[in-house]
Design a protein around this motif. Structure first.
Motif, short mmCIF file in Angstrom:
data_model
loop_
_atom_site.label_atom_id
_atom_site.label_comp_id
_atom_site.label_asym_id
_atom_site.label_seq_id
_atom_site.Cartn_x
_atom_site.Cartn_y
_atom_site.Cartn_z
N VAL A 118 -19.96 -10.79 -52.89
CA VAL A 118 -20.81 -11.49 -53.85
C VAL A 118 -21.39 -12.75 -53.21
CG1 VAL A 118 -20.96 -12.65 -56.08
CG2 VAL A 118 -19.59 -10.58 -55.85
N PHE A 119 -20.54 -13.52 -52.54
CA PHE A 119 -21.02 -14.73 -51.85
C PHE A 119 -22.14 -14.37 -50.86
CE2 PHE A 119 -16.44 -16.42 -52.34
CZ PHE A 119 -16.75 -17.05 -53.54
N THR A 120 -21.88 -13.34 -50.08
CA THR A 120 -22.83 -12.96 -49.02
C THR A 120 -24.17 -12.52 -49.58
OG1 THR A 120 -20.98 -12.25 -47.61
CG2 THR A 120 -23.17 -11.44 -47.03
N THR A 121 -24.15 -11.59 -50.54
CA THR A 121 -25.42 -11.09 -51.09
C THR A 121 -26.12 -12.14 -51.94
OG1 THR A 121 -24.16 -10.06 -52.92
CG2 THR A 121 -24.73 -8.67 -51.04
N LEU A 122 -25.35 -13.02 -52.56
CA LEU A 122 -25.95 -14.11 -53.33
C LEU A 122 -26.76 -15.04 -52.42
CD1 LEU A 122 -26.29 -15.84 -55.88
CD2 LEU A 122 -24.06 -16.85 -55.40
N PHE A 123 -26.15 -15.46 -51.30
CA PHE A 123 -26.86 -16.34 -50.37
C PHE A 123 -28.11 -15.66 -49.81
CE2 PHE A 123 -22.39 -18.16 -49.38
CZ PHE A 123 -22.46 -18.98 -50.50
N GLN A 124 -28.01 -14.36 -49.56
CA GLN A 124 -29.17 -13.62 -49.06
C GLN A 124 -30.27 -13.57 -50.12
OE1 GLN A 124 -27.65 -9.77 -48.01
NE2 GLN A 124 -26.47 -10.51 -46.26
N SER A 125 -29.89 -13.29 -51.36
CA SER A 125 -30.86 -13.11 -52.44
C SER A 125 -31.65 -14.38 -52.74
CB SER A 125 -30.15 -12.63 -53.71
OG SER A 125 -29.50 -11.41 -53.51
N ILE A 126 -30.99 -15.53 -52.65
CA ILE A 126 -31.66 -16.78 -53.03
C ILE A 126 -32.20 -17.54 -51.82
CG2 ILE A 126 -30.23 -16.94 -55.10
CD1 ILE A 126 -28.59 -19.11 -53.76
N GLY A 127 -32.12 -16.92 -50.64
CA GLY A 127 -32.74 -17.51 -49.46
C GLY A 127 -31.95 -18.65 -48.83
#
Length: 442
Positions: A371-380
């Motif tokens: 979740v941390f990883t994909t969250l950081f990716q999603s919000i740039g």
């Protein structure tokens, strides 16, 4: 699309986007388990080990595809939230043709430098012929594997997750059918296993291109739109490179683990190869939920809908951690029987059971890490995405396995990944507090 991403109930739209990705991941998991099962039925530990040693090559190809697939989809989802449709079409075209160009260059390089690369993978004299056969076939088909990541990811930003799943399922079913034919009927060995995989991806990629041309309303594969600004390229790379590093680090981590396990013989490598396939039962479904939610997170972040954004993230955490906990407990209980299904040799069952239970012990932490990883990716948040990419199976894992191997020998080697998981979770939680919670509070 706006109704779905911006206003539909979160559990409903989350599952609508994530479940097709999860099912696609399950299909990949079934193929990997079937592949391991078929190979293990030969009773040849060197063949099993040879294909296991070639697994990092596959992860490397996925990593290259992720640069444009995940980097592009993260950027496009934010642009769609901002209603920047023309810019989204240009980015989708650029990502597709850039992935083709990179894959062709890599095919040549992998074939030219076969021997040194196989040496780095930990291949021995006993496993070389098997690893080399698998490696060559995968290298020749790398374009299909790498390029599939682009349309497979970016069409989900328009809500077409089901189309992506259909292509994945079709390609996977073909590979499952071809695997035993090439391995047992035609006796093509490791090369046959590689060819079945490549043909499956060829069908997958072809279908994804068809769906994108036919069904996408905004995104495009038109060669006329491939030109984008350097600022747009940097936006893709700022997220795509950290995303790809996750798979690079996975290749690095498996390669490092295999090199340490090689000291304990082919049985240890074969046992870990089987265990890692079973471990995918947990991992791939967690990855499916995490990446399935990515377009939803990116869209609402781009649209500046803070309340909905926070609610989506909370729901994502709940799904990941609860699933991981339940699934890990079940698989830990039946670990001996699961390992024995693939290769019923006492030494491999005993060793594999211990390895599997250790890996599963930290599954809930991995759910949060995803979740941390994909969250950081999603919000740039490129810095957070980069740090998460290089920790779990990269820097942290390398430090941990060196220290624990020296202190505890074989026991330390198989404990390294669970310890690295806990450390990475703590790093991810701190970054989440710094980059997301404090930012949202402002």
């Amino acid at each position: 699309m706006d109704e779905m991403f911006a206003r539909a109930p979160i559990p409903k739209v989350y599952m609508q986007l994530a479940l097709p990705v999860v099912l696609g991941m399950v299909a990949s998991m079934v193929y990997n388990l079937a592949d391991t099962f078929f190979v293990a039925q030969t009773g040849n530990a060197d063949l099993v080990a040879g294909i296991a040693l070639g697994t990092p090559l596959f992860s490397f190809m996925l990593a290259v595809g992720d640069i444009f697939g995940l980097g592009g989809s993260a950027a496009i989802s934010r642009l769609l939230g901002q209603k920047a449709h023309q810019a989204s079409a240009h980015l989708s075209s650029f990502c597709f043709y850039a992935a083709i160009a990179f894959s062709l260059v890599l095919t040549v390089l992998m074939l030219v430098f076969e021997r040194p690369i196989l040496g780095m993978l930990g291949v021995t004299a006993a496993t070389y012929q098997y690893a080399a056969g698998f490696y060559r076939m995968m290298a020749l088909g790398s374009t299909f594997i790498i390029v599939s990541l682009v349309p497979g990811n970016i069409i989900r930003t328009e809500g077409l997750a089901t189309k992506s799943m259909i292509a994945t399922l079709t390609g996977t079913l073909l590979a499952i059918v071809l695997d035993p034919i090439f391995l047992f009927v035609l006796d093509w060995g490791a090369a046959g296993v590689g060819l079945a995989n490549v043909l499956g991806y060829a069908v997958n990629t072809t279908m994804l291109v068809y769906f994108m041309v036919k069904d996408c309303q905004i995104l495009s594969l038109s060669p006329k739109l491939w030109r984008v600004s350097w600022a747009d390229v940097r936006t893709i790379l700022n997220i795509g490179i950290p995303a790809s590093l996750t798979n690079f680090m996975q290749s690095f981590g498996v390669m490092l683990l295999n090199n340490y396990l090689a000291l304990y013989g082919a049985v240890a490598i074969a046992a870990m190869g089987i265990v890692l396939k079973i471990y995918m039962v947990v991992m791939l479904i967690m990855v499916g939920f995490a990446f399935g939610a990515q377009p939803l997170i990116g869209y609402n972040y781009g649209a500046a809908n803070k309340a909905r954004f926070r609610a989506i993230v909370r729901f994502d955490f709940m799904v990941e951690v609860v699933y991981a906990l339940i699934c890990a407990v079940i698989l830990m209980i039946f670990a001996p029987q699961l390992v024995a299904l693939f290769m019923d040799k006492p030494a491999i069952v005993t060793m594999g059971t211990k390895m599997l239970r250790l890996l599963l012990a930290t599954a809930p932490f991995i759910g949060a890490i995803l979740v941390f990883t994909t969250l950081f990716q999603s919000i740039g948040k490129a810095s957070g995405a980069l740090i998460m990419a290089i920790t779990r199976q990269g820097i942290v894992f390398a430090i941990v396995i060196v220290l624990l191997a020296r202190l505890f020998g074989f026991q330390g080697v198989i404990m390294a990944q669970p310890v690295a998981d806990v450390v990475t979770f703590l790093i991810g939680y701190w970054l989440y507090r710094q980059l997301v919670v404090k930012s949202e509070a402002k």
